[in-house]
Design a protein around this motif. Structure first.
Motif, PDB file in Angstrom:
ATOM      1  N   ASN A 233     -61.177 -35.300 -11.291  1.00 34.60           N
ATOM      2  CA  ASN A 233     -60.945 -34.504 -12.499  1.00 34.60           C
ATOM      3  C   ASN A 233     -59.479 -34.171 -12.746  1.00 34.60           C
ATOM      4  OD1 ASN A 233     -63.657 -34.379 -13.224  1.00 34.60           O
ATOM      5  ND2 ASN A 233     -64.005 -32.617 -11.902  1.00 34.60           N
ATOM      6  N   VAL A 234     -58.686 -34.041 -11.696  1.00 32.39           N
ATOM      7  CA  VAL A 234     -57.304 -33.586 -11.888  1.00 32.39           C
ATOM      8  C   VAL A 234     -56.254 -34.632 -11.531  1.00 32.39           C
ATOM      9  CG1 VAL A 234     -57.886 -31.162 -11.584  1.00 32.39           C
ATOM     10  CG2 VAL A 234     -57.153 -32.492  -9.606  1.00 32.39           C
ATOM     11  N   GLY A 235     -56.614 -35.663 -10.793  1.00 28.71           N
ATOM     12  CA  GLY A 235     -55.646 -36.668 -10.364  1.00 28.71           C
ATOM     13  C   GLY A 235     -55.148 -36.380  -8.954  1.00 28.71           C
ATOM     14  N   THR A 236     -54.619 -37.403  -8.314  1.00 25.48           N
ATOM     15  CA  THR A 236     -54.210 -37.286  -6.915  1.00 25.48           C
ATOM     16  C   THR A 236     -53.030 -36.342  -6.727  1.00 25.48           C
ATOM     17  OG1 THR A 236     -55.033 -39.506  -6.472  1.00 25.48           O
ATOM     18  CG2 THR A 236     -53.464 -38.607  -4.904  1.00 25.48           C
ATOM     19  N   VAL A 237     -52.037 -36.401  -7.610  1.00 27.75           N
ATOM     20  CA  VAL A 237     -50.852 -35.550  -7.468  1.00 27.75           C
ATOM     21  C   VAL A 237     -51.229 -34.075  -7.544  1.00 27.75           C
ATOM     22  CG1 VAL A 237     -48.663 -34.889  -8.541  1.00 27.75           C
ATOM     23  CG2 VAL A 237     -49.252 -37.285  -8.329  1.00 27.75           C
ATOM     24  N   LYS A 238     -51.953 -33.712  -8.589  1.00 24.31           N
ATOM     25  CA  LYS A 238     -52.343 -32.310  -8.766  1.00 24.31           C
ATOM     26  C   LYS A 238     -53.316 -31.873  -7.675  1.00 24.31           C
ATOM     27  CE  LYS A 238     -53.152 -29.120 -12.482  1.00 24.31           C
ATOM     28  NZ  LYS A 238     -53.353 -28.995 -13.919  1.00 24.31           N
ATOM     29  N   HIS A 239     -54.157 -32.795  -7.218  1.00 22.95           N
ATOM     30  CA  HIS A 239     -55.085 -32.485  -6.133  1.00 22.95           C
ATOM     31  C   HIS A 239     -54.322 -32.130  -4.860  1.00 22.95           C
ATOM     32  CE1 HIS A 239     -57.674 -33.629  -2.696  1.00 22.95           C
ATOM     33  NE2 HIS A 239     -58.555 -32.934  -3.385  1.00 22.95           N
ATOM     34  N   CYS A 240     -53.309 -32.903  -4.529  1.00 20.51           N
ATOM     35  CA  CYS A 240     -52.503 -32.614  -3.333  1.00 20.51           C
ATOM     36  C   CYS A 240     -51.800 -31.267  -3.466  1.00 20.51           C
ATOM     37  CB  CYS A 240     -51.478 -33.717  -3.097  1.00 20.51           C
ATOM     38  SG  CYS A 240     -52.195 -35.277  -2.590  1.00 20.51           S
ATOM     39  N   PHE A 241     -51.225 -31.026  -4.643  1.00 15.15           N
ATOM     40  CA  PHE A 241     -50.542 -29.758  -4.880  1.00 15.15           C
ATOM     41  C   PHE A 241     -51.522 -28.584  -4.788  1.00 15.15           C
ATOM     42  CE2 PHE A 241     -49.348 -26.456  -7.975  1.00 15.15           C
ATOM     43  CZ  PHE A 241     -48.187 -26.007  -7.365  1.00 15.15           C
ATOM     44  N   LEU A 242     -52.681 -28.706  -5.441  1.00 17.16           N
ATOM     45  CA  LEU A 242     -53.647 -27.606  -5.441  1.00 17.16           C
ATOM     46  C   LEU A 242     -54.291 -27.407  -4.074  1.00 17.16           C
ATOM     47  CD1 LEU A 242     -55.333 -27.968  -8.940  1.00 17.16           C
ATOM     48  CD2 LEU A 242     -53.737 -26.208  -8.162  1.00 17.16           C
ATOM     49  N   THR A 243     -54.414 -28.473  -3.286  1.00 21.73           N
ATOM     50  CA  THR A 243     -54.940 -28.313  -1.934  1.00 21.73           C
ATOM     51  C   THR A 243     -54.039 -27.380  -1.133  1.00 21.73           C
ATOM     52  OG1 THR A 243     -56.006 -30.479  -1.938  1.00 21.73           O
ATOM     53  CG2 THR A 243     -55.516 -29.519   0.206  1.00 21.73           C
ATOM     54  N   MET A 244     -52.743 -27.614  -1.204  1.00 20.70           N
ATOM     55  CA  MET A 244     -51.801 -26.741  -0.492  1.00 20.70           C
ATOM     56  C   MET A 244     -51.790 -25.335  -1.088  1.00 20.70           C
ATOM     57  SD  MET A 244     -50.687 -28.329   1.990  1.00 20.70           S
ATOM     58  CE  MET A 244     -51.757 -29.713   2.221  1.00 20.70           C
ATOM     59  N   ALA A 245     -51.825 -25.245  -2.410  1.00 21.09           N
ATOM     60  CA  ALA A 245     -51.821 -23.936  -3.070  1.00 21.09           C
ATOM     61  C   ALA A 245     -53.085 -23.150  -2.710  1.00 21.09           C
ATOM     62  CB  ALA A 245     -51.713 -24.105  -4.575  1.00 21.09           C
ATOM     63  N   PHE A 246     -54.249 -23.810  -2.733  1.00 21.01           N
ATOM     64  CA  PHE A 246     -55.494 -23.128  -2.381  1.00 21.01           C
ATOM     65  C   PHE A 246     -55.517 -22.734  -0.910  1.00 21.01           C
ATOM     66  CE2 PHE A 246     -57.893 -25.380  -6.019  1.00 21.01           C
ATOM     67  CZ  PHE A 246     -57.540 -24.374  -6.898  1.00 21.01           C
ATOM     68  N   ALA A 247     -54.939 -23.557  -0.048  1.00 22.66           N
ATOM     69  CA  ALA A 247     -54.873 -23.215   1.379  1.00 22.66           C
ATOM     70  C   ALA A 247     -54.042 -21.949   1.574  1.00 22.66           C
ATOM     71  CB  ALA A 247     -54.285 -24.374   2.173  1.00 22.66           C
ATOM     72  N   ILE A 248     -52.908 -21.875   0.900  1.00 20.55           N
ATOM     73  CA  ILE A 248     -52.040 -20.701   1.034  1.00 20.55           C
ATOM     74  C   ILE A 248     -52.673 -19.468   0.399  1.00 20.55           C
ATOM     75  CG2 ILE A 248     -49.812 -19.730   0.318  1.00 20.55           C
ATOM     76  CD1 ILE A 248     -48.689 -22.620   0.645  1.00 20.55           C
ATOM     77  N   LEU A 249     -53.213 -19.612  -0.828  1.00 20.78           N
ATOM     78  CA  LEU A 249     -53.863 -18.475  -1.487  1.00 20.78           C
ATOM     79  C   LEU A 249     -55.057 -17.960  -0.682  1.00 20.78           C
ATOM     80  CD1 LEU A 249     -53.883 -19.497  -5.259  1.00 20.78           C
ATOM     81  CD2 LEU A 249     -52.648 -17.597  -4.222  1.00 20.78           C
ATOM     82  N   SER A 250     -55.854 -18.880  -0.161  1.00 17.92           N
ATOM     83  CA  SER A 250     -57.016 -18.486   0.640  1.00 17.92           C
ATOM     84  C   SER A 250     -56.588 -17.770   1.908  1.00 17.92           C
ATOM     85  CB  SER A 250     -57.854 -19.708   1.001  1.00 17.92           C
ATOM     86  OG  SER A 250     -58.345 -20.331  -0.146  1.00 17.92           O
ATOM     87  N   ALA A 251     -55.535 -18.270   2.545  1.00 12.40           N
ATOM     88  CA  ALA A 251     -55.048 -17.641   3.778  1.00 12.40           C
ATOM     89  C   ALA A 251     -54.516 -16.238   3.511  1.00 12.40           C
ATOM     90  CB  ALA A 251     -53.970 -18.511   4.411  1.00 12.40           C
ATOM     91  N   LEU A 252     -53.769 -16.090   2.430  1.00  7.04           N
ATOM     92  CA  LEU A 252     -53.238 -14.765   2.104  1.00  7.04           C
ATOM     93  C   LEU A 252     -54.353 -13.786   1.757  1.00  7.04           C
ATOM     94  CD1 LEU A 252     -50.090 -15.769   0.022  1.00  7.04           C
ATOM     95  CD2 LEU A 252     -50.157 -14.863   2.351  1.00  7.04           C
ATOM     96  N   LEU A 253     -55.326 -14.257   0.990  1.00  5.85           N
ATOM     97  CA  LEU A 253     -56.465 -13.405   0.646  1.00  5.85           C
ATOM     98  C   LEU A 253     -57.293 -13.076   1.889  1.00  5.85           C
ATOM     99  CD1 LEU A 253     -57.774 -12.000  -1.728  1.00  5.85           C
ATOM    100  CD2 LEU A 253     -59.087 -14.060  -2.166  1.00  5.85           C
ATOM    101  N   TYR A 254     -57.450 -14.060   2.782  1.00  2.63           N
ATOM    102  CA  TYR A 254     -58.157 -13.836   4.049  1.00  2.63           C
ATOM    103  C   TYR A 254     -57.457 -12.751   4.869  1.00  2.63           C
ATOM    104  CZ  TYR A 254     -59.708 -14.695   8.838  1.00  2.63           C
ATOM    105  OH  TYR A 254     -60.193 -14.545  10.118  1.00  2.63           O
ATOM    106  N   LEU A 255     -56.132 -12.831   4.972  1.00  6.13           N
ATOM    107  CA  LEU A 255     -55.387 -11.832   5.740  1.00  6.13           C
ATOM    108  C   LEU A 255     -55.533 -10.444   5.129  1.00  6.13           C
ATOM    109  CD1 LEU A 255     -52.147 -13.858   6.525  1.00  6.13           C
ATOM    110  CD2 LEU A 255     -53.969 -13.218   8.119  1.00  6.13           C
ATOM    111  N   LEU A 256     -55.557 -10.381   3.807  1.00 10.92           N
ATOM    112  CA  LEU A 256     -55.736  -9.104   3.121  1.00 10.92           C
ATOM    113  C   LEU A 256     -57.133  -8.534   3.378  1.00 10.92           C
ATOM    114  CD1 LEU A 256     -54.503  -7.091   0.999  1.00 10.92           C
ATOM    115  CD2 LEU A 256     -55.715  -8.439  -0.710  1.00 10.92           C
ATOM    116  N   LEU A 257     -58.153  -9.386   3.215  1.00 10.76           N
ATOM    117  CA  LEU A 257     -59.528  -8.920   3.410  1.00 10.76           C
ATOM    118  C   LEU A 257     -59.853  -8.659   4.880  1.00 10.76           C
ATOM    119  CD1 LEU A 257     -61.412 -11.266   0.918  1.00 10.76           C
ATOM    120  CD2 LEU A 257     -60.885  -8.838   0.631  1.00 10.76           C
ATOM    121  N   GLU A 258     -59.202  -9.399   5.765  1.00  7.59           N
ATOM    122  CA  GLU A 258     -59.473  -9.233   7.203  1.00  7.59           C
ATOM    123  C   GLU A 258     -59.130  -7.826   7.669  1.00  7.59           C
ATOM    124  OE1 GLU A 258     -58.419 -11.522  11.345  1.00  7.59           O
ATOM    125  OE2 GLU A 258     -56.819 -11.223   9.873  1.00  7.59           O
ATOM    126  N   THR A 259     -58.063  -7.253   7.139  1.00  8.72           N
ATOM    127  CA  THR A 259     -57.687  -5.903   7.557  1.00  8.72           C
ATOM    128  C   THR A 259     -58.765  -4.884   7.190  1.00  8.72           C
ATOM    129  OG1 THR A 259     -56.445  -5.548   5.515  1.00  8.72           O
ATOM    130  CG2 THR A 259     -55.215  -6.367   7.408  1.00  8.72           C
TER     131      THR A 259
END
Length: 184
Positions: A34-60
């Protein structure tokens, strides 16, 4: 800081690795179409970082109430991609295990199923789903870049190299190129 991205490559055993591979194949593959390989690679990293930051926030908050499992594996990014796909879907209902349910509820049912996958973190998956839903609803519009940028990045290393590898399915960045690619 590197752990904000590298946690998606960590698996403890063969069962969680197999489940992760199936999730990557199914959810990430359809998202990439749906988004193409370039945007997929970019969003994979962005989602990994956003998820990790949200996880750290919720973990506390959650760690005060119960024990929290460590975030690892691709599951959080897969849930982010599923969240984007369902919030931006034109379908209103879909068949889920033989029952017609609203599309927006499918990721939440999948989250309940993911609770039973060995080695997966429910809080990490929830963080990914929330990040994906936020992006799908347009709250993370800063992560979007125009198709012209994606089309230009298609011609730059490493993406130009990926295009040339035989047997590897590369999805172009622009919608017109994707449609031409699908029809061929």
């Amino acid at each position: 800081v590197h752990r904000l991205v590298t946690y998606i490559f960590v698996y403890e055993d063969l069962i969680s690795l197999t489940c992760g591979a199936i999730i990557i194949w199914y959810f990430a593959g359809s998202f990439e179409k749906n988004v193409g390989t370039v945007k997929h690679c970019f969003l994979t990293m962005a989602f990994a970082i956003l998820s990790a930051l949200l996880y750290l926030l919720l973990e506390t908050v959650v760690s005060r109430v119960s024990e929290v499992e460590e975030a690892k594996g691709f599951m959080s990014v897969a849930f982010a991609m599923l969240g984007v796909s369902t919030t931006r879907s034109r379908m209103k209902r879909m068949l889920f295990f033989g029952v017609r349910v609203p599309v927006v509820l499918v990721p939440w049912f999948m989250l309940c199923i993911a609770w039973f996958i060995p080695g997966s973190s429910l809080l990490s998956s929830l963080s990914g789903l929330l990040a994906g839903e936020a992006y799908g609803l347009g709250y993370c519009f800063c992560l979007d870049f125009p198709e012209s940028v994606g089309s230009k990045l298609d011609r730059v290393f490493p993406f130009s190299l990926l295009r040339r590898i035989p047997g590897l399915k590369y999805i172009p960045g622009s919608l017109a190129e994707r449609r031409a690619f699908e029809s061929s």
